[in-house]
Design an enzyme around this catalytic site. Structure first.
Site, PDB file in Angstrom:
ATOM      1  N   LYS A  11      34.134  27.504  36.290  1.00 27.05           N
ATOM      2  CA  LYS A  11      34.552  26.971  34.990  1.00 27.05           C
ATOM      3  C   LYS A  11      35.237  25.609  35.130  1.00 27.05           C
ATOM      4  CE  LYS A  11      34.976  31.464  32.637  1.00 27.05           C
ATOM      5  NZ  LYS A  11      35.856  32.336  31.811  1.00 27.05           N
ATOM      6  N   TYR A  51      28.671  32.285  24.647  1.00 25.44           N
ATOM      7  CA  TYR A  51      29.691  33.324  24.437  1.00 25.44           C
ATOM      8  C   TYR A  51      29.580  33.963  23.038  1.00 25.44           C
ATOM      9  CZ  TYR A  51      32.400  32.595  28.751  1.00 25.44           C
ATOM     10  OH  TYR A  51      32.821  32.561  30.063  1.00 25.44           O
ATOM     11  N   PHE A  59      40.224  34.465  20.355  1.00 32.89           N
ATOM     12  CA  PHE A  59      40.263  33.423  21.381  1.00 32.89           C
ATOM     13  C   PHE A  59      38.969  32.602  21.452  1.00 32.89           C
ATOM     14  CE2 PHE A  59      39.001  37.438  23.419  1.00 32.89           C
ATOM     15  CZ  PHE A  59      37.797  37.090  23.999  1.00 32.89           C
ATOM     16  N   ARG A  87      31.903  40.354  40.488  1.00 37.40           N
ATOM     17  CA  ARG A  87      33.070  40.615  39.647  1.00 37.40           C
ATOM     18  C   ARG A  87      34.281  41.039  40.489  1.00 37.40           C
ATOM     19  NH1 ARG A  87      32.459  40.185  34.231  1.00 37.40           N
ATOM     20  NH2 ARG A  87      34.187  41.590  33.840  1.00 37.40           N
ATOM     21  N   ARG A 104      40.316  34.578  40.766  1.00 36.05           N
ATOM     22  CA  ARG A 104      41.223  34.382  39.633  1.00 36.05           C
ATOM     23  C   ARG A 104      42.682  34.465  40.061  1.00 36.05           C
ATOM     24  NH1 ARG A 104      37.384  37.608  35.346  1.00 36.05           N
ATOM     25  NH2 ARG A 104      36.386  35.789  34.409  1.00 36.05           N
ATOM     26  N   ASN A 114      40.322  30.635  33.527  1.00 41.71           N
ATOM     27  CA  ASN A 114      40.359  31.595  34.634  1.00 41.71           C
ATOM     28  C   ASN A 114      39.262  31.379  35.669  1.00 41.71           C
ATOM     29  OD1 ASN A 114      38.284  32.541  33.122  1.00 41.71           O
ATOM     30  ND2 ASN A 114      39.062  34.611  32.847  1.00 41.71           N
ATOM     31  N   HIS A 117      33.150  32.806  35.869  1.00 39.13           N
ATOM     32  CA  HIS A 117      32.478  33.788  35.008  1.00 39.13           C
ATOM     33  C   HIS A 117      31.456  34.533  35.846  1.00 39.13           C
ATOM     34  CE1 HIS A 117      30.122  35.567  31.746  1.00 39.13           C
ATOM     35  NE2 HIS A 117      29.072  35.219  32.463  1.00 39.13           N
ATOM     36  N   GLU A 128      21.718  36.001  30.806  1.00 39.39           N
ATOM     37  CA  GLU A 128      22.522  34.819  31.139  1.00 39.39           C
ATOM     38  C   GLU A 128      21.793  33.899  32.117  1.00 39.39           C
ATOM     39  OE1 GLU A 128      26.960  36.646  30.281  1.00 39.39           O
ATOM     40  OE2 GLU A 128      26.398  36.250  32.359  1.00 39.39           O
TER      41      GLU A 128
HETATM   42  P1  GDP Z   1      35.195  38.281  31.763  1.00 38.62           P
HETATM   43  O1  GDP Z   1      33.890  39.019  31.778  1.00 38.62           O
HETATM   44  O2  GDP Z   1      36.190  38.805  32.778  1.00 38.62           O
HETATM   45  O3  GDP Z   1      35.019  36.783  31.869  1.00 38.62           O
HETATM   46  O4  GDP Z   1      35.888  38.575  30.354  1.00 38.62           O
HETATM   47  P2  GDP Z   1      35.303  38.627  28.851  1.00 38.62           P
HETATM   48  O5  GDP Z   1      33.786  38.613  28.852  1.00 38.62           O
HETATM   49  O6  GDP Z   1      35.993  39.722  28.145  1.00 38.62           O
HETATM   50  O7  GDP Z   1      35.814  37.256  28.197  1.00 38.62           O
HETATM   51  C1  GDP Z   1      35.160  36.030  28.413  1.00 38.62           C
HETATM   52  C2  GDP Z   1      36.187  34.970  28.663  1.00 38.62           C
HETATM   53  O8  GDP Z   1      36.973  34.783  27.466  1.00 38.62           O
HETATM   54  C3  GDP Z   1      37.223  35.306  29.733  1.00 38.62           C
HETATM   55  O9  GDP Z   1      36.789  35.038  31.045  1.00 38.62           O
HETATM   56  C4  GDP Z   1      38.389  34.437  29.328  1.00 38.62           C
HETATM   57  O10 GDP Z   1      38.148  33.069  29.721  1.00 38.62           O
HETATM   58  C5  GDP Z   1      38.326  34.519  27.805  1.00 38.62           C
HETATM   59  N1  GDP Z   1      39.158  35.630  27.293  1.00 38.62           N
HETATM   60  C6  GDP Z   1      38.864  36.954  27.282  1.00 38.62           C
HETATM   61  N2  GDP Z   1      39.840  37.693  26.703  1.00 38.62           N
HETATM   62  C7  GDP Z   1      40.787  36.786  26.337  1.00 38.62           C
HETATM   63  C8  GDP Z   1      42.045  36.934  25.675  1.00 38.62           C
HETATM   64  O11 GDP Z   1      42.499  38.030  25.321  1.00 38.62           O
HETATM   65  N3  GDP Z   1      42.754  35.770  25.469  1.00 38.62           N
HETATM   66  C9  GDP Z   1      42.280  34.545  25.850  1.00 38.62           C
HETATM   67  N4  GDP Z   1      43.021  33.458  25.607  1.00 38.62           N
HETATM   68  N5  GDP Z   1      41.081  34.380  26.455  1.00 38.62           N
HETATM   69  C10 GDP Z   1      40.352  35.489  26.708  1.00 38.62           C
END
Ligand code: GDP
Length: 141
Positions: A11, A51, A59, A87, A104, A114, A117, A128
Site C-alpha cells: 500500500k 474496495y 471508513f 494473510r 503490519r 496498514n 493487502h 482481485e
Molecule cells: P483486510 O482484509 O485485513 O485488509 O481488512 P478488510 O478487508 O476488512 O478492510 C480493508 C481495508 O480497509 C483494511 O486493510 C484497512 O486499510 C481498512 N479498514 C478496515 N477496517 C477498518 C476500520 O475499522 N477503520 C479504518 N480506519 N480502516 C479500516
C-alpha cells in the site's frame, strides 16, 4: 496443501517509505514467489471500485483517499496455501493486534495505513487478480 495464487498489494504508506524490497523479502522467505508485479497509481474511483464491498462502511472514503494517495505495488504471489500464508505474513488488519514479525506489526502506521493487502478467499483472489492483471502478465511455470 495446494498450489494457489493470491493478490497482494503493497500500500502507499509502505511504497512511500521504500519498504517494498523488505516486504517482498518477507514473502519470499516464507515460500511465496512473485509471478506478476507492477507499480501503479490508482485514481480515487479505481480504489473505490477495488474496495466496492466496503462502500457502505464508515471508513470507505478515508480508505479510497489513502489508496489513491501515491503509488502501490500490485503483485500475484504463488505458493502452497498462498492465500492463508499471505494473510499470516501480513498480520491482523489492526496493527495493534498483529503478531510480532508480521508486515503490519513491523510497518503499519494505523488501521487505514496498514501497509499491505491480501485476498481473503480463493474466489476473492481470482476476482482481485483479474482486476489488475491479464492472463498474459502472469508467469506460468
Ligand atoms: P483486510 O482484509 O485485513 O485488509 O481488512 P478488510 O478487508 O476488512 O478492510 C480493508 C481495508 O480497509 C483494511 O486493510 C484497512 O486499510 C481498512 N479498514 C478496515 N477496517 C477498518 C476500520 O475499522 N477503520 C479504518 N480506519 N480502516 C479500516
Amino acid at each position: 496443501m495446494s498450489l494457489e495464487k493470491t493478490l497482494s498489494i503493497i500500500k502507499p504508506d509502505a511504497v512511500k517509505r521504500d519498504l517494498t524490497g523488505k516486504i517482498i523479502a518477507m514473502f519470499e522467505e516464507k515460500g511465496l514467489r512473485v509471478v506478476a508485479q507492477k507499480k501503479i497509481w490508482l485514481s480515487k474511483e479505481q480504489a473505490g471500485s477495488f474496495y466496492d464491498v466496503h462502500r457502505d462502511r464508515p471508513f470507505f472514503g478515508e480508505l479510497c483517499e489513502f489508496m489513491s494517495s501515491g503509488p502501490i505495488v500490485v503483485q500475484v504471489l504463488e505458493g502452497n496455501s498462498a492465500i492463508e500464508l499471505n494473510r499470516e505474513i501480513m498480520g491482523a488488519t489492526n496493527p495493534d493486534q498483529a503478531e510480532p514479525g508480521t508486515i503490519r506489526k513491523e510497518f503499519a502506521l494505523s488501521m487505514t495505513e496498514n501497509s499491505a493487502h491480501g485476498s481473503d478467499s480463493s474466489e476473492t483472489a481470482r476476482e482481485e487478480i483479474s482486476f489488475f492483471f491479464s492472463g498474459l502478465e502472469i508467469l506460468q511455470f
